[in-house]
Design an enzyme around this catalytic site. Structure first.
Site, PDB file in Angstrom:
ATOM      1  N   HIS A 198      18.218 -21.842 -11.485  1.00 30.23           N
ATOM      2  CA  HIS A 198      18.681 -20.502 -11.888  1.00 30.23           C
ATOM      3  C   HIS A 198      17.532 -19.773 -12.571  1.00 30.23           C
ATOM      4  CE1 HIS A 198      22.229 -17.915 -13.433  1.00 30.23           C
ATOM      5  NE2 HIS A 198      21.108 -17.270 -13.704  1.00 30.23           N
ATOM      6  N   HIS A 247      15.504 -15.896 -12.249  1.00 26.85           N
ATOM      7  CA  HIS A 247      15.398 -14.578 -11.594  1.00 26.85           C
ATOM      8  C   HIS A 247      13.936 -14.192 -11.432  1.00 26.85           C
ATOM      9  CE1 HIS A 247      19.717 -13.330 -12.186  1.00 26.85           C
ATOM     10  NE2 HIS A 247      19.632 -14.312 -13.078  1.00 26.85           N
ATOM     11  N   HIS A 278      27.251 -15.825 -11.236  1.00 28.09           N
ATOM     12  CA  HIS A 278      27.176 -15.730 -12.682  1.00 28.09           C
ATOM     13  C   HIS A 278      28.613 -15.520 -13.164  1.00 28.09           C
ATOM     14  CE1 HIS A 278      22.944 -14.714 -12.041  1.00 28.09           C
ATOM     15  NE2 HIS A 278      22.732 -14.784 -13.337  1.00 28.09           N
ATOM     16  N   GLU A 312      29.781 -15.827 -18.746  1.00 28.46           N
ATOM     17  CA  GLU A 312      28.607 -15.578 -19.607  1.00 28.46           C
ATOM     18  C   GLU A 312      28.954 -14.447 -20.592  1.00 28.46           C
ATOM     19  OE1 GLU A 312      25.345 -13.688 -17.560  1.00 28.46           O
ATOM     20  OE2 GLU A 312      23.872 -14.293 -19.054  1.00 28.46           O
ATOM     21  N   HIS A 363      25.759 -20.157 -15.635  1.00 26.95           N
ATOM     22  CA  HIS A 363      26.124 -20.173 -17.062  1.00 26.95           C
ATOM     23  C   HIS A 363      27.433 -20.920 -17.303  1.00 26.95           C
ATOM     24  CE1 HIS A 363      22.768 -17.562 -17.851  1.00 26.95           C
ATOM     25  NE2 HIS A 363      23.226 -16.674 -16.996  1.00 26.95           N
ATOM     26  N   ASP A 406      16.774 -19.160 -16.466  1.00 27.12           N
ATOM     27  CA  ASP A 406      17.325 -17.821 -16.258  1.00 27.12           C
ATOM     28  C   ASP A 406      16.178 -16.829 -16.026  1.00 27.12           C
ATOM     29  OD1 ASP A 406      19.429 -16.148 -15.763  1.00 27.12           O
ATOM     30  OD2 ASP A 406      19.890 -15.718 -17.861  1.00 27.12           O
TER      31      ASP A 406
END
Ligand SMILES: O=c1[nH]cnc2c1ncn2[C@H]1C[C@H](O)[C@@H](CO)O1
Ligand SMILES: [Zn+2]
Length: 355
Positions: free
Chosen positions: A18, A20, A203, A206, A227, A284
Site C-alpha cells: 500500500h 501511493h 481504502h 480509515e 487501513h 501509504d
C-alpha cells in the site's frame, strides 16, 4: 529480547502493498520537475516546500492530509515525470530491501496536460520496469478510483485496469476522502473488475466507521482492505474478516497523522495480530508521511512491542497477501522464508568484526 535497530529492519526482505506513487516522491525531484515544467510551487527550496508535502504530527484529518497531493500532482502531468517518479520510488524501496511492491495511483489525476489514460499507465510501468532491471525488486500497479469523483470515471478506470491485466496492473482500489463518499456509489466499477477476475482492495475504515468496511467487502468484493483501523468497532465483522483471511493493509504512521488513531500506542494492529488477522505493514505515502517500510516496523517494534519473530510473521503475511499469481507467490515466499530463517540481528559492521 535485544532491541532491533533500523539497520536490522532495513536488511530484512519486505513488501509494501500500500504505497501511493503521488505521495512518495523525493522533495528534490519535485523542485527539479517544477523548474523543468515551469510549474509554480508554494515554495522553491527543500525546507520551504517540506511543510506543504510532509504533513507531520499536527495534521488533523484525512482531508487535511490529502492537501499535500495538490502539490505533487502539479508536477506529475507529463510522461517523463511519471517514468521518473515511478523509477525513483522503486529505487528507494529496493534500497531498504523491499522485494515486492504494489504501487497505486489514480490515472485520472494526471490528465491536466492532456496525457491519455493509456500513456499514464504505460509511463509508470516503464519507470517500474527500469527499476526492476537494476534492482532486486518485483512490482505491480494498482489503479485507484477516487471516492469524490463520479462513478462513471471509476468505471473508465476499471476498464483501464482490465486493459492492462497481465501487463503490469494487478488490482483496482478506491481512494480519497471517505466520509460522505460511500463506496457503494462505485460498485459498478468493482463489478467490472471482479467479472474480469481481477483483484481489488479498497481504502475503508480509515476516516469512517466499520459500515465502510462492510460496504467494501460485501458490495464491492474487496479482497484486501486498505487501513481497516475501525474494524475494531465491529467484532462480528472482524470475525468475518479473520475467518476469510482478508488482509488488512496497515499503515501505522499515516493513521496517526490522519487521526484514524489518536496515538501509536492506540493502534489496533497489535490487537488484530493477536486475534490472528492477516495484517501487513505498509507506508501509504513515503514522502507525505515521511516514512519507509523499515521505519514502520521500527515504530511497531518500539511502541507496540512486536518482537523479531512477530515481525518475521508480519513480513510473511505481506508476501502471502500479494496480488501475484499463486505459483509466483509461492516461489517468492519460499525464497523469503529461507532468508528469514537465516536472519540474525546485529549490524553488518559487528558481523564483519566477528569474522
Ligand atoms: O491514506 C489515504 N487515504 C485515502 N486516500 C489517499 C490516501 N493516501 C493517498 N490518497 C489519495 C490521494 C492520491 O492522489 C490518490 C491516488 O494515489 O489517493
Ligand atoms: Zn492509501
Amino acid at each position: 529480547m535485544p532491541k532491533l535497530t533500523l539497520q536490522d529492519l532495513q536488511r530484512l526482505p519486505k513488501t509494501d502493498l500500500h504505497v501511493h506513487l503521488d505521495g512518495s516522491l523525493r522533495i528534490p525531484t519535485i523542485l527539479e520537475l517544477a523548474e523543468q515544467q515551469k510549474v509554480k510551487l508554494p515554495a522553491d527550496s527543500m525546507e520551504g516546500l517540506r511543510p506543504f508535502v510532509e504533513v507531520g504530527e499536527d495534521c488533523k484529518s484525512l482531508v487535511e492530509y490529502l492537501r499535500a497531493f495538490d502539490v505533487t500532482l502539479s508536477v506529475m502531468q507529463t510522461y517523463e515525470s511519471l517514468v521518473r517518479t515511478a523509477f525513483e520510488l522503486a529505487e528507494d524501496a529496493a534500497k531498504e530491501n523491499v522485494r515486492y511492491m504494489e504501487v497505486r495511483y489514480s490515472p485520472i489525476l494526471h490528465q491536466q496536460k492532456g496525457l491519455t489514460l493509456h500513456a499514464i499507465v504505460q509511463a509508470v510501468l516503464e519507470g517500474l520496469a527500469q527499476a526492476e532491471r537494476k534492482y532486486n525488486i518485483k512490482t505491480g500497479v494498482i489503479l485507484c478510483g477516487m471516492r469524490h469523483i463520479s462513478p462513471d470515471i471509476s468505471l473508465r478506470l476499471a476498464d483501464l485496469t482490465v486493459a492492462f491485466k497481465n501487463k503490469g496492473v494487478v488490482g483496482f482500489d478506491l481512494a480519497g476522502a471517505e466520509e460522505n463518499f460511500p463506496a457503494k456509489r462505485h460498485k459498478d466499477a468493482f463489478g467490472r473488475v471482479l467479472q474480469n477476475n481481477i483483484n481489488c482492495t479498497l481504502h475503508a475504515g480509515e476516516a469512517y466507521g466499520p459500515e465502510s468496511i462492510h460496504q467494501a467487502i460485501h458490495l464491492c468484493g474487496a479482497h484486501r482492505i486498505g487501513h481497516g483501523v475501525r474494524l475494531i468497532e465491529d467484532g462480528d465483522l472482524l470475525n468475518y474478516v479473520n475467518d476469510h483471511r482478508i488482509p488488512l493493509e496497515c499503515c501505522p504512521s499515516s493513521n496517526v497523522q490522519t487521526k484514524a488513531v489518536k496515538k501509536m500506542a492506540d493502534h489496533p494492529i497489535r490487537l488484530f495480530y493477536d486475534l490472528g488477522l492477516r495484517v501487513t505493514v505498509n507506508t501509504d505515502n513515503r514522502m507525505v508521511t515521511a516514512t519507509t517500510v523499515s521505519h514502520e516496523f521500527q515504530v511497531i517494534h518500539e511502541e507496540l512491542n512486536f518482537n523479531l519473530e512477530e515481525i518475521k510473521e508480519l513480513i510473511i503475511m505481506g508476501f502471502k497477501s500479494a496480488f501475484l499469481p499463486y505459483a509466483l507467490k509461492r516461489a517468492l515466499l519460499a525464497e523469503v522464508v529461507h532468508e528469514l530463517k537465516a536472519f540474525k540481528p546485529g549490524s553488518l559492521e559487528s558481523k564483519r568484526e566477528q569474522l
